[in-house]
Design a protein around this motif. Structure first.
Motif, PDB file in Angstrom:
ATOM      1  N   ARG A 130     -61.831  40.846 -40.590  1.00  0.00           N
ATOM      2  CA  ARG A 130     -61.739  39.872 -40.887  1.00  0.00           C
ATOM      3  C   ARG A 130     -60.481  39.015 -40.839  1.00  0.00           C
ATOM      4  NH1 ARG A 130     -64.048  38.737 -36.437  1.00  0.00           N
ATOM      5  NH2 ARG A 130     -66.978  38.922 -36.927  1.00  0.00           N
ATOM      6  N   SER A 131     -59.668  40.343 -42.232  1.00  0.00           N
ATOM      7  CA  SER A 131     -58.123  39.305 -42.107  1.00  0.00           C
ATOM      8  C   SER A 131     -57.234  39.797 -41.422  1.00  0.00           C
ATOM      9  CB  SER A 131     -58.343  40.548 -43.051  1.00  0.00           C
ATOM     10  OG  SER A 131     -57.940  42.099 -43.368  1.00  0.00           O
ATOM     11  N   VAL A 132     -58.111  40.802 -40.167  1.00  0.00           N
ATOM     12  CA  VAL A 132     -56.810  41.757 -38.859  1.00  0.00           C
ATOM     13  C   VAL A 132     -57.706  41.278 -37.679  1.00  0.00           C
ATOM     14  CG1 VAL A 132     -55.719  43.022 -40.115  1.00  0.00           C
ATOM     15  CG2 VAL A 132     -58.067  43.769 -39.147  1.00  0.00           C
ATOM     16  N   HIS A 133     -59.170  41.009 -37.660  1.00  0.00           N
ATOM     17  CA  HIS A 133     -59.660  40.544 -36.014  1.00  0.00           C
ATOM     18  C   HIS A 133     -60.473  38.859 -36.730  1.00  0.00           C
ATOM     19  CE1 HIS A 133     -58.110  44.014 -34.663  1.00  0.00           C
ATOM     20  NE2 HIS A 133     -58.425  44.633 -34.968  1.00  0.00           N
ATOM     21  N   LYS A 134     -60.111  38.247 -36.364  1.00  0.00           N
ATOM     22  CA  LYS A 134     -60.770  36.848 -36.629  1.00  0.00           C
ATOM     23  C   LYS A 134     -61.806  36.499 -35.357  1.00  0.00           C
ATOM     24  CE  LYS A 134     -58.175  35.071 -40.113  1.00  0.00           C
ATOM     25  NZ  LYS A 134     -57.931  35.550 -41.405  1.00  0.00           N
ATOM     26  N   ASP A 135     -61.751  37.244 -33.994  1.00  0.00           N
ATOM     27  CA  ASP A 135     -62.143  36.765 -32.870  1.00  0.00           C
ATOM     28  C   ASP A 135     -63.126  37.993 -31.993  1.00  0.00           C
ATOM     29  OD1 ASP A 135     -61.096  34.422 -32.658  1.00  0.00           O
ATOM     30  OD2 ASP A 135     -59.186  34.778 -32.037  1.00  0.00           O
ATOM     31  N   VAL A 136     -62.815  38.962 -32.833  1.00  0.00           N
ATOM     32  CA  VAL A 136     -63.623  40.556 -32.496  1.00  0.00           C
ATOM     33  C   VAL A 136     -65.707  39.537 -32.938  1.00  0.00           C
ATOM     34  CG1 VAL A 136     -64.899  42.506 -33.152  1.00  0.00           C
ATOM     35  CG2 VAL A 136     -62.337  42.439 -32.886  1.00  0.00           C
ATOM     36  N   VAL A 137     -65.981  40.602 -31.513  1.00  0.00           N
ATOM     37  CA  VAL A 137     -67.953  39.355 -31.814  1.00  0.00           C
ATOM     38  C   VAL A 137     -68.340  40.944 -32.873  1.00  0.00           C
ATOM     39  CG1 VAL A 137     -70.025  38.890 -30.458  1.00  0.00           C
ATOM     40  CG2 VAL A 137     -67.603  37.833 -29.969  1.00  0.00           C
ATOM     41  N   SER A 138     -69.186  39.930 -33.288  1.00  0.00           N
ATOM     42  CA  SER A 138     -70.253  41.251 -34.692  1.00  0.00           C
ATOM     43  C   SER A 138     -71.626  41.308 -33.642  1.00  0.00           C
ATOM     44  CB  SER A 138     -70.235  40.883 -35.737  1.00  0.00           C
ATOM     45  OG  SER A 138     -70.444  39.863 -36.495  1.00  0.00           O
ATOM     46  N   ILE A 139     -72.864  42.389 -34.353  1.00  0.00           N
ATOM     47  CA  ILE A 139     -74.188  42.158 -33.695  1.00  0.00           C
ATOM     48  C   ILE A 139     -74.299  40.472 -34.685  1.00  0.00           C
ATOM     49  CG2 ILE A 139     -75.987  43.304 -34.657  1.00  0.00           C
ATOM     50  CD1 ILE A 139     -74.568  45.991 -34.390  1.00  0.00           C
ATOM     51  N   PRO A 140     -74.431  40.871 -36.092  1.00  0.00           N
ATOM     52  CA  PRO A 140     -75.190  39.368 -36.020  1.00  0.00           C
ATOM     53  C   PRO A 140     -74.445  37.949 -35.744  1.00  0.00           C
ATOM     54  CG  PRO A 140     -72.771  40.001 -37.544  1.00  0.00           C
ATOM     55  CD  PRO A 140     -73.302  41.126 -37.337  1.00  0.00           C
ATOM     56  N   GLN A 141     -73.403  37.987 -35.559  1.00  0.00           N
ATOM     57  CA  GLN A 141     -72.499  37.109 -34.643  1.00  0.00           C
ATOM     58  C   GLN A 141     -73.479  36.689 -33.102  1.00  0.00           C
ATOM     59  OE1 GLN A 141     -68.622  37.417 -34.596  1.00  0.00           O
ATOM     60  NE2 GLN A 141     -68.300  35.657 -36.160  1.00  0.00           N
ATOM     61  N   LEU A 142     -73.280  37.565 -32.718  1.00  0.00           N
ATOM     62  CA  LEU A 142     -73.785  37.317 -31.216  1.00  0.00           C
ATOM     63  C   LEU A 142     -75.464  37.406 -31.288  1.00  0.00           C
ATOM     64  CD1 LEU A 142     -73.878  38.289 -28.252  1.00  0.00           C
ATOM     65  CD2 LEU A 142     -74.482  40.499 -28.151  1.00  0.00           C
ATOM     66  N   PHE A 143     -77.035  37.961 -32.163  1.00  0.00           N
ATOM     67  CA  PHE A 143     -77.542  37.347 -31.998  1.00  0.00           C
ATOM     68  C   PHE A 143     -78.249  36.277 -33.448  1.00  0.00           C
ATOM     69  CE2 PHE A 143     -78.341  41.401 -31.727  1.00  0.00           C
ATOM     70  CZ  PHE A 143     -79.187  42.267 -31.245  1.00  0.00           C
ATOM     71  N   ASN A 144     -77.198  35.965 -33.625  1.00  0.00           N
ATOM     72  CA  ASN A 144     -77.050  34.692 -34.151  1.00  0.00           C
ATOM     73  C   ASN A 144     -76.975  33.545 -32.582  1.00  0.00           C
ATOM     74  OD1 ASN A 144     -77.678  34.027 -37.097  1.00  0.00           O
ATOM     75  ND2 ASN A 144     -75.631  34.363 -37.306  1.00  0.00           N
ATOM     76  N   LYS A 145     -76.591  34.174 -31.971  1.00  0.00           N
ATOM     77  CA  LYS A 145     -76.246  32.699 -31.071  1.00  0.00           C
ATOM     78  C   LYS A 145     -76.740  32.371 -30.158  1.00  0.00           C
ATOM     79  CE  LYS A 145     -73.115  32.761 -27.103  1.00  0.00           C
ATOM     80  NZ  LYS A 145     -71.654  32.990 -26.112  1.00  0.00           N
ATOM     81  N   ASN A 146     -77.217  34.210 -30.182  1.00  0.00           N
ATOM     82  CA  ASN A 146     -78.848  34.187 -29.053  1.00  0.00           C
ATOM     83  C   ASN A 146     -80.269  33.836 -29.896  1.00  0.00           C
ATOM     84  OD1 ASN A 146     -78.720  35.496 -25.812  1.00  0.00           O
ATOM     85  ND2 ASN A 146     -77.537  35.667 -27.567  1.00  0.00           N
ATOM     86  N   GLY A 147     -80.403  32.842 -30.662  1.00  0.00           N
ATOM     87  CA  GLY A 147     -81.858  32.189 -31.075  1.00  0.00           C
ATOM     88  C   GLY A 147     -82.201  33.262 -33.125  1.00  0.00           C
ATOM     89  N   TYR A 148     -81.405  34.316 -32.650  1.00  0.00           N
ATOM     90  CA  TYR A 148     -82.188  35.154 -33.892  1.00  0.00           C
ATOM     91  C   TYR A 148     -81.993  34.845 -35.364  1.00  0.00           C
ATOM     92  CZ  TYR A 148     -83.899  39.600 -31.030  1.00  0.00           C
ATOM     93  OH  TYR A 148     -85.071  40.123 -30.112  1.00  0.00           O
ATOM     94  N   LYS A 149     -82.824  34.677 -36.362  1.00  0.00           N
ATOM     95  CA  LYS A 149     -82.304  34.559 -37.421  1.00  0.00           C
ATOM     96  C   LYS A 149     -82.162  36.447 -38.219  1.00  0.00           C
ATOM     97  CE  LYS A 149     -83.866  30.175 -38.857  1.00  0.00           C
ATOM     98  NZ  LYS A 149     -84.950  30.584 -39.448  1.00  0.00           N
TER      99      LYS A 149
END
Length: 483
Positions: free
Chosen positions: A99-118
Motif C-alpha cells: 500500500r505504500s506504492v499501490h493504493k487502489d489495487v484490489v486485494s482478496i479481502p477487499q473484494l470478499f468484504n465488498k461481497n458480504g463476506y467476513k
C-alpha cells in the motif's frame, strides 16, 4: 400485457438465481504457510511426517506442478493476494509494503468484504502488517518469534544486556511446552475461536502459519518424531555452469546466533537445521489438523473450500545453500492442495494434477468459484482443473528474481525443463542463461544451456519464456530503500 408477464417472469428467474447463487457461495479457508517446499508425505517425502496435510490431499486435488512468482516473502504474498505478478506491481524486495506504492489495487479481502463476506487474517498473511490491518473484518497480526528453551532465553537476555542491536537468537529452539507456547499454536487457537464466532456467517479466512520459516522453533514432541542422525547431508555441489549470481550467500540464516558467517556448515549443524525444519513442518501439520477438525465439529466443512499453499520453496543445504532467494526449481516450486466443499456433488478427491498452475491463479479462482465480478488479473482461474484434474491449460509457468536494480533473472518451466535468463535491466542484454532438466527431481546439477544436444529444447524454452518476458521488456521498479 404479454410483455409485462414476460418481464415479471424474467425478474423472478433472475432473483431466484441470484438468491440461489448467494446461498451456494462457499466459505473459504486458506492455510498460507511460510518457506514450505514440497517436503510432505503426500508429495513423496521419505522423511517428513505430515498426516493431516496428507489427509487433506486425499480429500481434494494435489497440484504437482505449482509455482510461485518470486521466491521471497513480500512480493510472492502480494502477488497471491492481488492476482498480479511482481513485474506488474514492480516490487521485488521485502522492504516495500504494497500500500505504500499501490493504493487502489484490489486485494482478496477487499473484494470478499465488498461481497458480504467476513474476512479474517490470522498470523502472517501479507509480509507487512501495514498492508493487513485495514483490509480484514477480523485481524490477528503476525507475532514475533518466541524462544522457550531456558538456555536460549538466557543467551538472548545476555546479548541484549551487552547492547547488541537487532538481536537474533539461535536458528532453532526445542522445549517441552504446549503448542500454544509458540506462535503457530496460538494461530490455530485464534482460528478455531473465530470459526466458532462466525459459524453462521459467510467467511474468508487466511491462517498464516510462520513455520518452517527460521528460526525452527517447535515443541519438543515434534522434534522427538525424528532421529537427527538419520538425516542425510545433501550434496553441496552447485550446478556446473550456473550463473555467478544464481545463488545467494544465504545471509538470512547467517543472521542467527551460532551460524558461521563464512564457509559451509559442518555436518552436525546441518543435521540440526534439517531436524528443526522437519520438526517445524510436523508442528504446523498438527495445527492444520486442529483447525480442519474444528470445521468438522462445527458442521462447516460441507460448505467450506480449503486451500493449502506455501509462499515459496526452500533449500535446507542443497547446493551447499540455504533458504530461498533464487530462480532454482527447489525455490519456486510450491505445494498446493485444494479441497472443494463437501456439498459440491462433483468434487474430486485423492487426485493429483500435473497441470502447470501458479500462486497468482488463486485470486481469480476464488472469484470464479464465488461468482464475483473481479478486477483485472495476471493469473487465471484454475477452477476447471480442480473439477477435472487431468485437464491441462498452460504450457508455461514463470517466475523471476532480481539481483539489485541492475540485473533481473527471469525463468520459465514447462513442467520438466527450466530455462532462466539473467538480463541487464537497462540494456536488456542477456548476461547468461541456464537450462536444467527436472524430470523426477527438484535438483539438477548441470547447466545444459549452449549444449548442441539440447539446442531445440533451449529454443523452445526461450520462446516460452518470452511469452511472459519479451526480450525488450522493461521492468517496473517500485522498490523502496531499506529503512
Amino acid at each position: 400485457m404479454k410483455i409485462k408477464v414476460l418481464f415479471k417472469a424474467i425478474l423472478i428467474i433472475l432473483t431466484t438465481s441470484l438468491i440461489h447463487g448467494q446461498q451456494n457461495q462457499p466459505n473459504v479457508l486458506v492455510f498460507y504457510v511460510d518457506d514450505l517446499r514440497a517436503e510432505l508425505g503426500c508429495y513423496g517425502s521419505k522423511t517428513a511426517l505430515t498426516p493431516n496435510i496428507d489427509e487433506l490431499a486425499k480429500d481434494g486435488v494435489m497440484f504437482n506442478k505449482a509455482y510461485t512468482q518470486q521466491a521471497i516473502c513480500a512480493p510472492s504474498r502480494m502477488s497471491t493476494l492481488t492476482g498480479l505478478r511482481p513485474e506488474t506491481l514492480g516490487v521485488y524486495s521485502i522492504f516495500t509494503p504494497l500500500r505504500s506504492v499501490h493504493k487502489d489495487v484490489v486485494s482478496i479481502p477487499q473484494l470478499f468484504n465488498k461481497n458480504g463476506y467476513k474476512t479474517v487474517s490470522i498470523g502472517k498473511v501479507y509480509h507487512h502488517g501495514t498492508d493487513d490491518k485495514n483490509e480484514w473484518s477480523v485481524y490477528y497480526g503476525k507475532e514475533p518469534n518466541t524462544y522457550n528453551n531456558p538456555n536460549n532465553i538466557a543467551l538472548i537476555d545476555r546479548l541484549k544486556s551487552e547492547g547488541k542491536r537487532r538481536v537474533k537468537g539461535p536458528a532453532f529452539d526445542c522445549a517441552a511446552v504446549e503448542d500454544e507456547a509458540y506462535k503457530d499454536g496460538r494461530a490455530a487457537k485464534y482460528a478455531i475461536e473465530t470459526l466458532e464466532k462466525l459459524k453462521d456467517d459467510k467467511f474468508l479466512m487466511f491462517v498464516g502459519l510462520s513455520k518452517p520459516h527460521l528460526p525452527f522453533n517447535a515443541p519438543k514432541k515434534y522434534w522427538d518424531l525424528y532421529d537427527k542422525n538419520k538425516f542425510k547431508i545433501p550434496s553441496r555441489e552447485k550446478p556446473k555452469g550456473a550463473y555467478r549470481l544464481a545463488f545467494t550467500n544465504w545471509g538470512e540464516l547467517k543472521g542467527y546466533y551460532g551460524i558461521p558467517k563464512k564457509g559451509d556448515l559442518d555436518d552436525d549443524l546441518t543435521r540440526d537445521l534439517i531436524h528443526g525444519y522437519h520438526a517445524s513442518i510436523s508442528y504446523i501439520d498438527a495445527q492444520i489438523g486442529k483447525v480442519t477438525q474444528a470445521l468438522e465439529d462445527l458442521d462447516l466443512r460441507k460448505n467450506t473450500l480449503i486451500v493449502f499453499m506455501s509462499d515459496h520453496g526452500y533449500k535446507i543445504g542443497e547446493y551447499g545453500a540455504w533458504c530461498k532467494h533464487s530462480n532454482e526449481e527447489i525455490d519456486v516450486r510450491v505445494p498446493l492442495i485444494i479441497s472443494r466443499e463437501r456439498n459440491y456433488k462433483k468434487r474430486k478427491t485423492g487426485k493429483i494434477s500435473d497441470a502447470l498452475v501458479e500462486n497468482v491463479d488463486i485470486f481469480p479462482t476464488l472469484v470464479d468459484l464465488c461468482g464475483f465480478e473481479g478486477p483485472k488479473f495476471d493469473g487465471k482461474s484454475i477452477l476447471s482443473i480442480i473439477n477435472k484434474p487431468n485437464k491441462k491449460v498452460d504450457k508455461v509457468a514463470t517466475s523471476l528474481y532480481a539481483r539489485g536494480k541492475k540485473i533481473m533473472g527471469v525463468t520459465a518451466t514447462d513442467g520438466r525443463w527450466r530455462y532462466t535468463e539473467w538480463r541487464d535491466s537497462k540494456t536488456h542484454a542477456v548476461l547468461d542463461a541456464e537450462l536444467y532438466e527436472h524430470k523426477d527431481d527438484l535438483l539438477s546439477f548441470v547447466n545444459l544451456s549452449g549444449n548442441k544436444k539440447y539446442l531445440k529444447i533451449e529454443e523452445r524454452m526461450k520462446a516460452l519464456l518470452e511469452t511472459q518476458f519479451p526480450r525488450n521488456k522493461t521492468f517496473l521498479q517500485n522498490d523502496q530503500p531499506r529503512k
